[in-house]
Design a protein around this motif. Structure first.
Motif, PDB file in Angstrom:
ATOM      1  N   ARG A   1       4.442   8.411  10.224  1.00  0.00           N
ATOM      2  CA  ARG A   1       4.104   7.091   9.483  1.00  0.00           C
ATOM      3  C   ARG A   1       2.889   6.595   9.621  1.00  0.00           C
ATOM      4  O   ARG A   1       2.056   5.950   8.532  1.00  0.00           O
ATOM      5  N   ALA A   2       2.259   6.633  10.993  1.00  0.00           N
ATOM      6  CA  ALA A   2       1.187   6.368  11.227  1.00  0.00           C
ATOM      7  C   ALA A   2       0.034   7.059  10.474  1.00  0.00           C
ATOM      8  O   ALA A   2      -0.962   6.594   9.723  1.00  0.00           O
ATOM      9  N   ARG A   3       0.034   8.347  10.258  1.00  0.00           N
ATOM     10  CA  ARG A   3      -0.758   9.448   9.779  1.00  0.00           C
ATOM     11  C   ARG A   3      -0.872   9.096   8.142  1.00  0.00           C
ATOM     12  O   ARG A   3      -1.947   8.980   7.628  1.00  0.00           O
ATOM     13  N   TRP A   4       0.189   8.914   7.484  1.00  0.00           N
ATOM     14  CA  TRP A   4       0.060   8.581   6.282  1.00  0.00           C
ATOM     15  C   TRP A   4      -0.350   7.235   5.863  1.00  0.00           C
ATOM     16  O   TRP A   4      -1.001   6.719   4.776  1.00  0.00           O
ATOM     17  N   SER A   5      -0.183   6.154   6.810  1.00  0.00           N
ATOM     18  CA  SER A   5      -0.595   4.903   6.482  1.00  0.00           C
ATOM     19  C   SER A   5      -2.238   4.634   6.678  1.00  0.00           C
ATOM     20  O   SER A   5      -2.793   3.860   6.021  1.00  0.00           O
TER      21      SER A   5
ATOM     22  N   TRP B   1      -3.526   1.789  -0.621  1.00  0.00           N
ATOM     23  CA  TRP B   1      -2.830   2.198  -1.854  1.00  0.00           C
ATOM     24  C   TRP B   1      -1.615   3.403  -1.603  1.00  0.00           C
ATOM     25  O   TRP B   1      -0.991   3.556  -2.614  1.00  0.00           O
ATOM     26  N   TRP B   2      -1.606   3.871  -0.302  1.00  0.00           N
ATOM     27  CA  TRP B   2      -0.815   5.036  -0.316  1.00  0.00           C
ATOM     28  C   TRP B   2       0.659   4.688  -0.459  1.00  0.00           C
ATOM     29  O   TRP B   2       1.373   5.263  -1.359  1.00  0.00           O
ATOM     30  N   TRP B   3       1.261   3.705   0.192  1.00  0.00           N
ATOM     31  CA  TRP B   3       2.537   3.270   0.306  1.00  0.00           C
ATOM     32  C   TRP B   3       2.926   2.610  -1.052  1.00  0.00           C
ATOM     33  O   TRP B   3       4.127   2.978  -1.821  1.00  0.00           O
ATOM     34  N   PRO B   4       2.056   1.649  -1.739  1.00  0.00           N
ATOM     35  CA  PRO B   4       2.422   1.506  -3.122  1.00  0.00           C
ATOM     36  C   PRO B   4       2.461   2.336  -3.965  1.00  0.00           C
ATOM     37  O   PRO B   4       3.021   2.516  -4.952  1.00  0.00           O
ATOM     38  N   ALA B   5       1.536   3.647  -4.005  1.00  0.00           N
ATOM     39  CA  ALA B   5       1.725   4.632  -4.905  1.00  0.00           C
ATOM     40  C   ALA B   5       2.881   5.526  -4.651  1.00  0.00           C
ATOM     41  O   ALA B   5       3.482   5.863  -5.848  1.00  0.00           O
ATOM     42  N   VAL B   6       3.345   5.714  -3.512  1.00  0.00           N
ATOM     43  CA  VAL B   6       4.572   6.108  -3.153  1.00  0.00           C
ATOM     44  C   VAL B   6       5.826   5.465  -3.913  1.00  0.00           C
ATOM     45  O   VAL B   6       6.649   6.103  -4.645  1.00  0.00           O
TER      46      VAL B   6
END
Length: 205
Positions: free
Chosen positions: A60-64, A69-74
């Motif tokens: 989770r930390a790596r993707w954050s 924009w990452w989590w809104p895109a997901v």
């Protein structure tokens, strides 16, 4: 079977297999079946014990760290998939059957109605008996006042498609329109698909 029906069934089968496989893998991990029966989990599958999670704290930390924009895109991608799935489901529900067709117009004369299944079976029986036709499949959809007839004819290898189509229009289709009381009505939309039946090769003696 129409191409649309084949596509729908293929998508349903594919989605069912994916969901079944994923559900079984999660169930195996939740019941600790891998450890109990000395089974080897799939390579790279993160859920192997009841205490495992799909995304750990490090993941989770790596993707954050990819950016804001990452989590809104997901979330947007998942929402788009859900909307497309809902649209596809509603499209399937719109392909309803009329149930009963009014005989003689709408409303039916003297309350006489004809079941859509009976009419489709009659057209299929007459169409399958035409010269040059090996098999006929008929499906009637739409509303009672505006039915749609989809016909698929499997032709013999040496038949003439034009002649078969003319015979179909002058025979089974004209009979069906006359039976429902709309001999020249444009409300009975009909679509015909022609294909050549496949035959297995015969051994020469």
């Amino acid at each position: 079977m129409t191409p649309r029906t084949v596509l729908n069934r293929s998508l349903l089968a594919l989605a069912g297999l994916v969901l079944l496989g994923g559900g079984l893998l999660i169930l195996f991990a939740g019941l600790d079946i891998y450890r109990r029966h000395d089974l080897i989990p799939p390579v790279g599958w993160p859920l192997t014990t009841p205490h495992d999670v799909l995304l750990g704290a490090a993941d989770r930390a790596r993707w954050s760290s990819q950016g804001w924009w990452w989590w809104p895109a997901v979330i947007a991608a998942l929402a788009l998939v859900a909307v497309l799935a809902l649209w596809w489901l509603l499209a399937q529900l719109r392909q309803r059957h009329p149930g009963a067709l009014p005989v003689g117009g709408t409303p039916p004369q003297e309350g006489v109605e004809l079941r859509d299944r009976a009419l489709s079976d009659a057209i299929a029986a007459e169409g399958g008996a035409l010269p040059g036709v090996e098999h006929a499949a008929v499906h009637i959809t739409g509303r009672p006042a505006h039915p749609r007839t989809d016909i698929t004819l499997a032709l013999t290898p040496h038949s003439a498609p034009g002649a078969v189509l003319d015979t179909l229009c002058e025979g089974p289709l004209r009979t069906a329109r006359r039976s429902t009381g709309f001999p020249n009505s444009p409300q009975m939309h009909t679509e015909v698909r022609l294909r050549v039946a496949h035959h297995k090769p015969h051994r020469a003696q």
